[in-house]
Design a protein around this motif. Structure first.
Motif, PDB file in Angstrom:
ATOM      1  N   GLN A 139       0.825  -1.207   0.000  1.00 19.03           N
ATOM      2  CA  GLN A 139       0.000   0.000   0.000  1.00 19.03           C
ATOM      3  C   GLN A 139       0.859   1.257   0.000  1.00 19.03           C
ATOM      4  O   GLN A 139       0.521   2.256  -0.642  1.00 19.03           O
ATOM      5  N   SER A 140       1.994   1.214   0.693  1.00 22.83           N
ATOM      6  CA  SER A 140       2.878   2.386   0.723  1.00 22.83           C
ATOM      7  C   SER A 140       3.560   2.626  -0.618  1.00 22.83           C
ATOM      8  O   SER A 140       4.032   3.739  -0.885  1.00 22.83           O
ATOM      9  N   ASP A 141       3.630   1.604  -1.473  1.00 27.43           N
ATOM     10  CA  ASP A 141       4.214   1.777  -2.809  1.00 27.43           C
ATOM     11  C   ASP A 141       3.299   2.580  -3.731  1.00 27.43           C
ATOM     12  O   ASP A 141       3.779   3.215  -4.682  1.00 27.43           O
ATOM     13  N   LEU A 142       1.992   2.517  -3.494  1.00 29.07           N
ATOM     14  CA  LEU A 142       1.035   3.116  -4.424  1.00 29.07           C
ATOM     15  C   LEU A 142       1.190   4.631  -4.449  1.00 29.07           C
ATOM     16  O   LEU A 142       1.356   5.262  -3.400  1.00 29.07           O
ATOM     17  N   PRO A 143       1.118   5.237  -5.626  1.00 32.75           N
ATOM     18  CA  PRO A 143       1.296   6.692  -5.750  1.00 32.75           C
ATOM     19  C   PRO A 143       0.019   7.471  -5.436  1.00 32.75           C
ATOM     20  O   PRO A 143      -0.175   8.568  -5.948  1.00 32.75           O
ATOM     21  N   PHE A 144      -0.840   6.902  -4.624  1.00 32.54           N
ATOM     22  CA  PHE A 144      -2.073   7.563  -4.203  1.00 32.54           C
ATOM     23  C   PHE A 144      -2.529   6.909  -2.902  1.00 32.54           C
ATOM     24  O   PHE A 144      -2.129   5.779  -2.583  1.00 32.54           O
ATOM     25  N   GLU A 145      -3.353   7.617  -2.146  1.00 31.89           N
ATOM     26  CA  GLU A 145      -3.963   7.032  -0.964  1.00 31.89           C
ATOM     27  C   GLU A 145      -5.014   6.023  -1.397  1.00 31.89           C
ATOM     28  O   GLU A 145      -5.657   6.190  -2.432  1.00 31.89           O
ATOM     29  N   LEU A 146      -5.205   4.972  -0.601  1.00 30.47           N
ATOM     30  CA  LEU A 146      -6.178   3.951  -0.977  1.00 30.47           C
ATOM     31  C   LEU A 146      -7.575   4.546  -1.107  1.00 30.47           C
ATOM     32  O   LEU A 146      -8.380   4.092  -1.929  1.00 30.47           O
TER      33      LEU A 146
END
Length: 438
Positions: A139-146
């Motif tokens: 989740q921390s890899d994603l370039p946006f908040e969930l």
């Protein structure tokens, strides 16, 4: 000095290779209980029936669990398998063994997450830790908040495609011992009518992965991926990916090696493209939670469909007026598997031709598919029903045109005995008068 005792709760991560949560557990405790719960009383989501799995799905799962048990035995460990709920068995183990740490892999399933949260709330003095093992990214890899998950796959792909993917962790070679006696393995065979298409377990998953990339099939994947039957038209990674016998990061690692050493083309890219689809649905399930099982999905209103028991049964048994659908459904019943193209056709028929509530179709697939994955299954059904991530709305397929395109000589239809005339869709009309055959 008191020994640190931990518990690892397996779910959709039935492997030793590239299992970050298990690796963390092995590094932090002196003794470790490895647990898998075959819980027949698992709280069902909307219309789900987890205790009524097909023989094919059960066999694949049991073989996978046995394989994991045997791999753990080689490390002087063992797998404790129980039919008790995790909410019942874990408190007993906490009391008996003074467990101070509980570990698991992240799970996209809403009820699986609820179970974890209930345990963590009940035992605030125990350290609970979960790590991602079922996805390409954390989740921390994603370039946006969930909470800001893109509303379509295209938008998601554009944001995550440039991201680098962490290399898979090597298989564990050392494990802390278990304070409990290892549980004997489960029965290896179920009441299936023929040899299984897929043998469960990490060892078989890794052999299949290696065999696929040792061949040239990846170089032609885009041309063959819409096949309906056979061994080589698609990658067939999904059964092992679904229950975590195979790591998706390991698949990407092998794909990249193939592209470096053999060939990189549109087909090899398309394998990555479709793994990104799988990735999107994992985060889609994390984001939308219980709405994954809602009749209206993520939309503001539900489809104008209902439930007709007779139509539903005819669809399940491949006895509708649509031969291509009948062939796919008979294939599913006989093997526990269906092609991606077939899944789109039977879902479109279910919703648009038969007018049935899409959730019953998704629940039936949950029972039958050896490669059942909660996020991919329910997310794709929402997509076809027009209540999911498809910006175009209802995705209706012309079944006659699809038959002409993908089975022009009706070889697939004939193979599965679906070329015979089917009875009328309904045995009674709107006024409950019997419908007579012509």
């Amino acid at each position: 000095m008191n020994q640190q005792i931990g518990l690892f709760l397996f779910s959709n991560d039935l492997r030793l290779d590239d299992n970050p949560a298990l690796a963390l557990a092995a590094s932090e405790v002196d003794q470790l209980i490895c647990l898998y719960c075959l819980d027949p009383k698992q709280p069902p989501s909307s219309l789900r029936a987890p205790s009524n799995l097909s023989a094919h799905r059960q066999q694949f799962l049991f073989t996978s669990i046995n394989d994991l048990h045997n791999s753990l035995k080689q490390l002087d460990q063992g797998l404790m398998v129980t039919t008790e709920s995790a909410l019942d068995i874990i408190p007993q183990l906490i009391t008996q063994h003074n467990i101070g740490h509980i570990y698991a892999s992240e799970n996209a399933g809403y009820y699986e997450k609820q179970l974890w949260q209930r345990l963590a709330k009940r035992y605030p003095f125990i350290e609970f830790k979960r790590l991602a093992s079922h996805t390409l990214f954390t989740q921390s890899d994603l370039p946006f908040e969930l909470t800001e998950l893109p509303t379509s796959f295209s938008k998601f792909r554009k944001l995550v495609e440039p991201l680098s993917i962490q290399s898979p962790l090597p298989p564990l070679k050392i494990m802390p011992p278990s304070p409990v006696t290892p549980i004997p393995p489960l029965p290896k065979s179920m009441a299936v009518t023929q040899a299984p298409l897929f043998e469960g377990g990490e060892q078989q998953g890794r052999l299949h992965l290696q065999g696929y990339f040792d061949s040239s099939l990846a170089s032609h994947y885009k041309q063959t991926r819409n096949g309906l039957d056979g061994k080589d038209y698609s990658t067939k990674f999904s059964p092992w990916l679904a229950n975590g016998s195979l790591s998706v990061r390991r698949v990407i690692d092998c794909l990249r090696q193939y592209e470096r050493d053999i060939e990189a083309n549109d087909s090899t890219y398309w394998i990555y493209f479709e793994l990104l689809w799988r990735e999107y649905y994992q985060w889609y399930a994390h984001h939308y939670g219980v709405h994954l099982f809602s009749a209206k999905g993520i939309k503001s209103s539900k489809p104008n469909t209902s439930f007709y028991p007779e139509r539903f049964q005819k669809w399940c048994h491949g006895n509708t007026p649509y031969p291509i659908v009948n062939a796919c459904m008979r294939q599913l019943k006989a093997t526990g598997y269906m092609s991606n193209r077939g899944r789109q056709l039977v879902a479109s028929c279910f919703v648009h031709e038969l007018g049935l509530d899409w959730r019953y179709g998704a629940a039936y697939m949950e029972q039958q598919l050896v490669d059942y994955d909660v996020a991919s299954n329910w997310g794709n059904w929402q997509y076809l029903a027009g209540v999911g991530a498809d910006p175009r709305g209802h995705r209706r397929f012309d079944l006659a045109k699809q038959t002409q395109t993908y089975d022009p000589k009706q070889l697939f239809i004939k193979y599965w005995g679906a070329d015979k005339n089917a009875p009328p869709l309904d045995s009674v009309d709107a006024a409950d008068w019997p419908i007579m055959s012509p």
